[in-house]
Design a protein around this motif. Structure first.
Motif, PDB file in Angstrom:
ATOM      1  N   GLY A 154       0.981  -1.161  -0.132  1.00 18.41           N
ATOM      2  CA  GLY A 154       0.002   0.175  -0.077  1.00 18.41           C
ATOM      3  C   GLY A 154       0.942   1.115   0.004  1.00 18.41           C
ATOM      4  O   GLY A 154       0.264   2.532  -0.163  1.00 18.41           O
ATOM      5  N   HIS A 155       2.224   1.046   0.218  1.00 25.29           N
ATOM      6  CA  HIS A 155       2.940   2.309   0.521  1.00 25.29           C
ATOM      7  C   HIS A 155       4.032   2.475  -0.823  1.00 25.29           C
ATOM      8  O   HIS A 155       5.152   2.859  -0.715  1.00 25.29           O
ATOM      9  CB  HIS A 155       3.456   2.170   1.642  1.00 25.29           C
ATOM     10  CG  HIS A 155       2.681   2.336   2.838  1.00 25.29           C
ATOM     11  ND1 HIS A 155       2.045   3.655   3.293  1.00 25.29           N
ATOM     12  CD2 HIS A 155       1.811   1.504   3.453  1.00 25.29           C
ATOM     13  CE1 HIS A 155       0.973   3.303   4.196  1.00 25.29           C
ATOM     14  NE2 HIS A 155       1.111   1.998   4.158  1.00 25.29           N
ATOM     15  N   VAL A 156       3.492   1.928  -1.899  1.00 25.27           N
ATOM     16  CA  VAL A 156       4.334   2.296  -3.016  1.00 25.27           C
ATOM     17  C   VAL A 156       3.792   3.764  -3.606  1.00 25.27           C
ATOM     18  O   VAL A 156       2.814   4.008  -3.527  1.00 25.27           O
ATOM     19  CB  VAL A 156       4.270   1.254  -4.272  1.00 25.27           C
ATOM     20  CG1 VAL A 156       4.663  -0.311  -3.778  1.00 25.27           C
ATOM     21  CG2 VAL A 156       2.709   0.948  -4.603  1.00 25.27           C
ATOM     22  N   PRO A 164      -0.609  13.831   0.743  1.00 22.94           N
ATOM     23  CA  PRO A 164       0.143  13.078   1.877  1.00 22.94           C
ATOM     24  C   PRO A 164      -0.367  11.897   2.299  1.00 22.94           C
ATOM     25  O   PRO A 164      -1.726  11.467   2.061  1.00 22.94           O
ATOM     26  CB  PRO A 164       0.001  13.875   3.169  1.00 22.94           C
ATOM     27  CG  PRO A 164      -0.982  14.870   2.583  1.00 22.94           C
ATOM     28  CD  PRO A 164      -1.155  14.885   1.199  1.00 22.94           C
ATOM     29  N   CYS A 165       0.358  10.711   2.654  1.00 25.96           N
ATOM     30  CA  CYS A 165      -0.308   9.390   3.037  1.00 25.96           C
ATOM     31  C   CYS A 165      -1.051   9.430   4.290  1.00 25.96           C
ATOM     32  O   CYS A 165      -1.140  10.420   4.896  1.00 25.96           O
ATOM     33  CB  CYS A 165       0.765   8.302   2.945  1.00 25.96           C
ATOM     34  SG  CYS A 165       0.232   6.750   2.905  1.00 25.96           S
ATOM     35  N   GLN A 166      -1.457   8.177   4.816  1.00 22.10           N
ATOM     36  CA  GLN A 166      -2.383   8.197   5.823  1.00 22.10           C
ATOM     37  C   GLN A 166      -1.466   7.737   7.158  1.00 22.10           C
ATOM     38  O   GLN A 166      -0.335   7.155   6.937  1.00 22.10           O
ATOM     39  CB  GLN A 166      -3.504   7.247   5.767  1.00 22.10           C
ATOM     40  CG  GLN A 166      -4.464   7.618   4.506  1.00 22.10           C
ATOM     41  CD  GLN A 166      -5.408   6.629   4.265  1.00 22.10           C
ATOM     42  OE1 GLN A 166      -6.087   6.608   3.328  1.00 22.10           O
ATOM     43  NE2 GLN A 166      -5.605   5.811   5.154  1.00 22.10           N
ATOM     44  N   ASN A 168       0.754   7.046  10.265  1.00 21.29           N
ATOM     45  CA  ASN A 168       2.079   7.488  10.570  1.00 21.29           C
ATOM     46  C   ASN A 168       2.738   7.643   9.333  1.00 21.29           C
ATOM     47  O   ASN A 168       4.126   7.722   9.728  1.00 21.29           O
ATOM     48  CB  ASN A 168       2.618   6.215  11.434  1.00 21.29           C
ATOM     49  CG  ASN A 168       1.911   6.323  12.610  1.00 21.29           C
ATOM     50  OD1 ASN A 168       1.199   7.270  13.211  1.00 21.29           O
ATOM     51  ND2 ASN A 168       2.125   5.313  13.458  1.00 21.29           N
ATOM     52  N   CYS A 169       2.257   7.161   8.144  1.00 22.78           N
ATOM     53  CA  CYS A 169       3.349   7.518   6.996  1.00 22.78           C
ATOM     54  C   CYS A 169       3.562   8.740   6.525  1.00 22.78           C
ATOM     55  O   CYS A 169       2.759   9.618   6.422  1.00 22.78           O
ATOM     56  CB  CYS A 169       2.557   6.671   5.814  1.00 22.78           C
ATOM     57  SG  CYS A 169       3.511   6.505   4.616  1.00 22.78           S
ATOM     58  N   THR A 170       4.969   8.951   6.394  1.00 20.66           N
ATOM     59  CA  THR A 170       5.193  10.400   6.042  1.00 20.66           C
ATOM     60  C   THR A 170       5.295  10.448   4.375  1.00 20.66           C
ATOM     61  O   THR A 170       5.679  11.628   4.074  1.00 20.66           O
ATOM     62  CB  THR A 170       6.557  11.018   6.335  1.00 20.66           C
ATOM     63  OG1 THR A 170       7.462   9.750   6.208  1.00 20.66           O
ATOM     64  CG2 THR A 170       6.658  10.736   7.820  1.00 20.66           C
ATOM     65  N   GLY A 173       1.452  10.714  -2.171  1.00 21.60           N
ATOM     66  CA  GLY A 173       1.050   9.964  -3.149  1.00 21.60           C
ATOM     67  C   GLY A 173       1.162   8.199  -3.342  1.00 21.60           C
ATOM     68  O   GLY A 173       1.331   7.692  -4.248  1.00 21.60           O
ATOM     69  N   HIS A 174       1.092   7.943  -1.987  1.00 20.35           N
ATOM     70  CA  HIS A 174       1.020   6.498  -1.960  1.00 20.35           C
ATOM     71  C   HIS A 174      -0.152   5.916  -2.486  1.00 20.35           C
ATOM     72  O   HIS A 174      -1.223   6.404  -2.227  1.00 20.35           O
ATOM     73  CB  HIS A 174       1.497   5.862  -0.369  1.00 20.35           C
ATOM     74  CG  HIS A 174       2.781   6.284  -0.195  1.00 20.35           C
ATOM     75  ND1 HIS A 174       3.268   5.976   0.912  1.00 20.35           N
ATOM     76  CD2 HIS A 174       3.949   6.923  -0.854  1.00 20.35           C
ATOM     77  CE1 HIS A 174       4.656   6.147   1.221  1.00 20.35           C
ATOM     78  NE2 HIS A 174       4.928   6.591  -0.001  1.00 20.35           N
ATOM     79  N   LEU A 175      -0.212   4.445  -2.867  1.00 16.67           N
ATOM     80  CA  LEU A 175      -1.404   3.935  -3.240  1.00 16.67           C
ATOM     81  C   LEU A 175      -2.445   3.910  -1.899  1.00 16.67           C
ATOM     82  O   LEU A 175      -3.848   4.039  -2.236  1.00 16.67           O
ATOM     83  CB  LEU A 175      -1.075   2.225  -3.430  1.00 16.67           C
ATOM     84  CG  LEU A 175      -2.243   1.519  -3.976  1.00 16.67           C
ATOM     85  CD1 LEU A 175      -2.719   1.988  -5.481  1.00 16.67           C
ATOM     86  CD2 LEU A 175      -1.817   0.091  -4.150  1.00 16.67           C
TER      87      LEU A 175
HETATM   88 ZN   LIG Z   1       2.244   5.576   2.876  1.00 16.84          ZN
END
Ligand SMILES: [Zn+2]
Length: 300
Positions: A154-156, A164-166, A168-170, A173-175
């Motif tokens: 999910g974090h590609v 911005p991702c969701q 804790n992810c910094t 444009g991640h999936l």
């Molecule tokens: Zn992410």
């Protein structure tokens, strides 16, 4: 002890699902508790409370699917986005408590194993599963075996320098922030204001609403870009899409996703038949996969 029966546990952010599983992956009995998120100690008691009523019927092993990055050498959870589980080897803790062998795996990997063995992925040599829910989880089957490693699919990056991702992810444009149920919630709010959500978006698309259809097609487009990239790395000819949003919106996401995936993938479409299909096991996939992994510990 009953060698024909293990307990699989799917640890989620809102509920803990435990199931007694037989060697064929059938769910014989189940128990569910709300996930205590106040502290790690409370969480561990919550997990035990989910298992206890089923343990009376006997169990040969325990398997856990957890939403965490796992240290493969120690079985420790190295941190989780939505639950207080960090630096603890939940398999070892619960195995000692119940006196049986126990194993732990990332929840996305566990769900992928279940779909591959018993659901929509049967027979595939290389398969990717993507679970589109609050976030985007994933798992891989490579060369006819579950890949038991890091698979944060999910974090590609799908859109460089995107939104911005969701959690804790910094990243950006991640999936996960573009094709999850949460992304669909945001698309619905953009169209119809606060309170609109993914369910409304899918409902209106079913009625033929042009804006809803376009918004879901846009999500499918980005999903397809990721699928094409996964194909280029892993030759995953079969893509299984699960999760509440993923399965509800399948008919609106898949056609566009397939078209874009074919565009991005380095495949000879006369020889490789890339397919995107809906997961079949629903919310049971995680606990069934955890149970199948528990059986594997008995074989070792
Ligand atoms: Zn992410």
């Amino acid at each position: 002890m009953n060698a024909q029966r293990v307990i699989g546990v799917d640890l989620g952010g809102t509920k803990i699902l435990a199931g007694a599983i037989d060697a064929d992956g059938a769910v014989l009995d189940r128990h569910e508790v709300r996930t205590p998120t106040g502290s790690q100690a409370e969480l561990i008691e919550g997990i035990a409370a989910a298992i206890e009523p089923l343990a009376d019927g006997g169990m040969a092993a325990l398997g856990f699917g957890i939403p965490s990055v796992i240290d493969r050498a120690t079985g420790q959870s190295l941190g989780s986005v939505n639950i207080p589980l960090e630096d603890v080897a939940i398999g070892r803790v619960m195995g000692e408590r119940f006196g049986v062998p126990a194993t732990v795996e990332n929840d996305g990997n566990a769900a992928a194993l279940a779909e591959w063995r018993l659901g929509a992925g049967q027979g595939a040599e290389n398969m990717v599963m993507l679970t589109l829910g609050t976030g985007v989880g994933g798992g891989l089957v490579l060369g006819g075996a579950l890949y038991r490693g890091w698979a944060e699919l999910g974090h590609v990056v799908v859109v460089a320098d995107g939104p911005p991702c969701q959690g804790n992810c910094t990243g950006r444009g991640h999936l996960e922030c573009l094709a999850s149920g949460s992304a669909a919630d945001r698309a619905a709010e953009k169209l119809w204001g606060e309170g609109a959500n993914a369910e409304l978006l899918v409902g209106r698309a079913s009625e033929g609403d042009a804006q809803a259809l376009e918004a879901l097609s846009d999500i499918g487009h980005l999903l397809g870009a990721a699928i094409g990239s996964f194909f280029n790395i892993f030759a995953t000819e079969l893509v299984v899409i699960g999760g509440g949003f993923g399965t509800a919106a399948a008919e609106f996401l898949f056609p566009e996703a397939l078209e874009v995936a074919h565009r991005e993938a380095l495949l000879d479409s006369s020889r490789v038949h890339l397919r995107i299909v809906k997961a079949e096991l629903g919310s049971d996939a995680g606990l069934i996969g955890a149970g199948l992994l528990a059986f594997e510990t008995l074989e070792q």
